[in-house]
Scaffold this motif. Sequence first.
Motif, mmCIF file in Angstrom:
data_model
loop_
_atom_site.group_PDB
_atom_site.id
_atom_site.type_symbol
_atom_site.label_atom_id
_atom_site.label_comp_id
_atom_site.label_asym_id
_atom_site.label_seq_id
_atom_site.Cartn_x
_atom_site.Cartn_y
_atom_site.Cartn_z
ATOM 1 N N ARG A 120 0.837 -1.206 0.000
ATOM 2 C CA ARG A 120 0.000 0.000 0.000
ATOM 3 C C ARG A 120 0.871 1.255 0.000
ATOM 4 N NH1 ARG A 120 -2.892 -3.137 3.838
ATOM 5 N NH2 ARG A 120 -1.897 -1.979 5.550
ATOM 6 N N GLU A 121 1.949 1.228 0.777
ATOM 7 C CA GLU A 121 2.785 2.430 0.892
ATOM 8 C C GLU A 121 3.456 2.807 -0.423
ATOM 9 O OE1 GLU A 121 6.531 4.231 3.477
ATOM 10 O OE2 GLU A 121 5.378 2.548 4.267
ATOM 11 N N ILE A 122 3.865 1.813 -1.217
ATOM 12 C CA ILE A 122 4.533 2.141 -2.480
ATOM 13 C C ILE A 122 3.542 2.521 -3.580
ATOM 14 C CG2 ILE A 122 6.500 0.654 -1.935
ATOM 15 C CD1 ILE A 122 5.414 -1.267 -4.189
ATOM 16 N N GLY A 123 2.232 2.359 -3.306
ATOM 17 C CA GLY A 123 1.239 2.694 -4.315
ATOM 18 C C GLY A 123 0.780 1.511 -5.135
ATOM 19 N N ARG A 124 0.929 0.301 -4.550
ATOM 20 C CA ARG A 124 0.470 -0.936 -5.205
ATOM 21 C C ARG A 124 1.074 -1.071 -6.609
ATOM 22 N NH1 ARG A 124 -5.863 -1.669 -3.214
ATOM 23 N NH2 ARG A 124 -5.376 -1.928 -0.980
ATOM 24 N N ALA A 125 0.317 -1.651 -7.536
ATOM 25 C CA ALA A 125 0.883 -1.956 -8.863
ATOM 26 C C ALA A 125 1.421 -0.727 -9.593
ATOM 27 C CB ALA A 125 -0.151 -2.691 -9.720
ATOM 28 N N PRO A 126 0.717 0.419 -9.587
ATOM 29 C CA PRO A 126 1.277 1.594 -10.277
ATOM 30 C C PRO A 126 2.603 2.044 -9.672
ATOM 31 C CG PRO A 126 -1.082 1.874 -9.942
ATOM 32 C CD PRO A 126 -0.685 0.665 -9.153
ATOM 33 N N GLY A 127 2.714 1.987 -8.351
ATOM 34 C CA GLY A 127 3.976 2.360 -7.711
ATOM 35 C C GLY A 127 5.089 1.395 -8.044
ATOM 36 N N LEU A 128 4.742 0.101 -8.108
ATOM 37 C CA LEU A 128 5.745 -0.895 -8.487
ATOM 38 C C LEU A 128 6.210 -0.659 -9.917
ATOM 39 C CD1 LEU A 128 6.997 -3.553 -7.171
ATOM 40 C CD2 LEU A 128 5.468 -4.779 -8.726
ATOM 41 N N ALA A 129 5.285 -0.377 -10.805
ATOM 42 C CA ALA A 129 5.643 -0.133 -12.209
ATOM 43 C C ALA A 129 6.570 1.077 -12.343
ATOM 44 C CB ALA A 129 4.375 0.078 -13.035
ATOM 45 N N LYS A 130 6.296 2.110 -11.584
ATOM 46 C CA LYS A 130 7.142 3.306 -11.626
ATOM 47 C C LYS A 130 8.563 2.985 -11.181
ATOM 48 C CE LYS A 130 7.351 8.044 -9.833
ATOM 49 N NZ LYS A 130 6.677 9.059 -8.967
ATOM 50 N N GLY A 145 -5.134 -4.856 -7.450
ATOM 51 C CA GLY A 145 -5.568 -4.460 -6.120
ATOM 52 C C GLY A 145 -4.541 -4.785 -5.053
ATOM 53 N N ALA A 146 -4.992 -5.485 -4.024
ATOM 54 C CA ALA A 146 -4.121 -5.835 -2.898
ATOM 55 C C ALA A 146 -3.325 -7.109 -3.139
ATOM 56 C CB ALA A 146 -4.969 -5.996 -1.636
ATOM 57 N N LYS A 147 -3.521 -7.751 -4.282
ATOM 58 C CA LYS A 147 -2.949 -9.075 -4.523
ATOM 59 C C LYS A 147 -1.533 -8.998 -5.097
ATOM 60 C CE LYS A 147 -7.462 -11.265 -5.178
ATOM 61 N NZ LYS A 147 -8.326 -10.078 -4.998
ATOM 62 N N TRP A 148 -0.581 -8.543 -4.272
ATOM 63 C CA TRP A 148 0.805 -8.452 -4.723
ATOM 64 C C TRP A 148 1.370 -9.797 -5.142
ATOM 65 C CZ3 TRP A 148 3.121 -11.671 -1.346
ATOM 66 C CH2 TRP A 148 2.603 -11.741 -0.033
ATOM 67 N N GLY A 149 0.879 -10.895 -4.556
ATOM 68 C CA GLY A 149 1.391 -12.224 -4.900
ATOM 69 C C GLY A 149 1.064 -12.658 -6.310
ATOM 70 N N LEU A 150 0.103 -11.967 -6.949
ATOM 71 C CA LEU A 150 -0.250 -12.286 -8.331
ATOM 72 C C LEU A 150 0.429 -11.353 -9.329
ATOM 73 C CD1 LEU A 150 -4.022 -13.270 -8.084
ATOM 74 C CD2 LEU A 150 -1.985 -14.729 -8.093
ATOM 75 N N THR A 151 1.459 -10.651 -8.881
ATOM 76 C CA THR A 151 2.330 -9.946 -9.828
ATOM 77 C C THR A 151 2.886 -10.964 -10.807
ATOM 78 O OG1 THR A 151 2.902 -8.250 -8.207
ATOM 79 C CG2 THR A 151 4.469 -8.599 -10.010
ATOM 80 N N ARG A 152 2.986 -10.582 -12.079
ATOM 81 C CA ARG A 152 3.507 -11.482 -13.112
ATOM 82 C C ARG A 152 4.898 -11.012 -13.518
ATOM 83 N NH1 ARG A 152 0.898 -16.196 -14.023
ATOM 84 N NH2 ARG A 152 1.464 -16.103 -16.223
ATOM 85 N N THR A 153 5.800 -11.970 -13.733
ATOM 86 C CA THR A 153 7.174 -11.625 -14.094
ATOM 87 C C THR A 153 7.800 -12.748 -14.885
ATOM 88 O OG1 THR A 153 9.225 -10.695 -13.175
ATOM 89 C CG2 THR A 153 8.298 -12.612 -12.040
ATOM 90 N N THR A 154 9.010 -12.501 -15.376
ATOM 91 C CA THR A 154 9.795 -13.511 -16.072
ATOM 92 C C THR A 154 11.109 -13.735 -15.335
ATOM 93 O OG1 THR A 154 10.955 -11.913 -17.470
ATOM 94 C CG2 THR A 154 8.837 -12.780 -18.304
ATOM 95 N N ALA A 155 11.746 -14.855 -15.609
ATOM 96 C CA ALA A 155 13.052 -15.116 -15.001
ATOM 97 C C ALA A 155 14.069 -14.066 -15.438
ATOM 98 C CB ALA A 155 13.529 -16.524 -15.365
ATOM 99 N N GLY A 156 13.995 -13.666 -16.699
ATOM 100 C CA GLY A 156 14.914 -12.639 -17.184
ATOM 101 C C GLY A 156 14.738 -11.328 -16.449
ATOM 102 N N ASP A 157 13.492 -10.949 -16.162
ATOM 103 C CA ASP A 157 13.254 -9.706 -15.437
ATOM 104 C C ASP A 157 13.734 -9.807 -13.990
ATOM 105 O OD1 ASP A 157 12.395 -7.446 -16.765
ATOM 106 O OD2 ASP A 157 10.435 -7.403 -15.804
#
Length: 267
Positions: A120-130, A145-157
């Motif tokens: 919440r403090e970082i601004g959720r997904a938009p804050g993470l993207a920034k 929303g609040a579901k940080w565990g469902l962030t999608r990523t790749t091994a390369g990233d």
Amino acid sequence: MPSHLSPTARAAAGTLLASAALLLSAGLAHPAPAAAAPVPAPGAAHATAAVLDLDGGGRTPVIHGEDRTYDTASIVKVDILAALLLRAQDAGRPLTAEERKRAEPMIRRSDNAAANALWREIGRAPGLAKANKRLGLTSTTGGPGAKWGLTRTTAGDQIRLLRAVFDTRGTEPAALDAESRAYIRGLMSHVAPEQTWGVPAAGAKGSPRVLKNGWLQRNTTGLWDVNSIGEVTVKGHRCLVAVLSNGSASMSDGVSLVERTARAAAE
């Protein structure tokens, strides 16, 4: 529990099942957004590994398998902490005592309540993207929303994220300052003993265990996402290793798959 698991992995599996229950209660085991890759059918577990030799002079990781997207589960907590530190740097201040009180158990014990607060403090997904734009990540999308565990990523990233923390060669401008990077590395060097399975399986025996793991059972199928990222020593070289997986029938199967994949990728 399968006998081929390492002793650490066998000890971890039972303890981590309790942590998985916390994810379920926190709503982090819900289906991924429609745009996400489909969850595999039983028996169709997948894993991707990425390895970057920091002492070999390269800048591009070697990818083993298809560099597809996976749920992060709790490995995103490293990314959340990096985003938090960037915010503090921009404000010209260190982390507050309250922020440290949350950041440290979030990494060392994989505490979900702490992650909820910092997400919440970082601004959720938009804050993470920034933050990720500054960190060089290109294929990571924050969870809804609040579901940080469902962030999608790749091994390369995930290697790009690890480079932002561990690559101290100074060949490129660093988003995170030296103090921030040292702070993250220090926490990843002191995770709870039962959570030190995963990428350390690829390293030399007795070498430091510097990592963050993630594990998540999906509601829709009962199958497991199991991931591990960190720094290991392979043949005297410091290597960044990220292994992402999904579709395992059990937590212990996922740990075994991750460790097997890490060893094969680092050979």
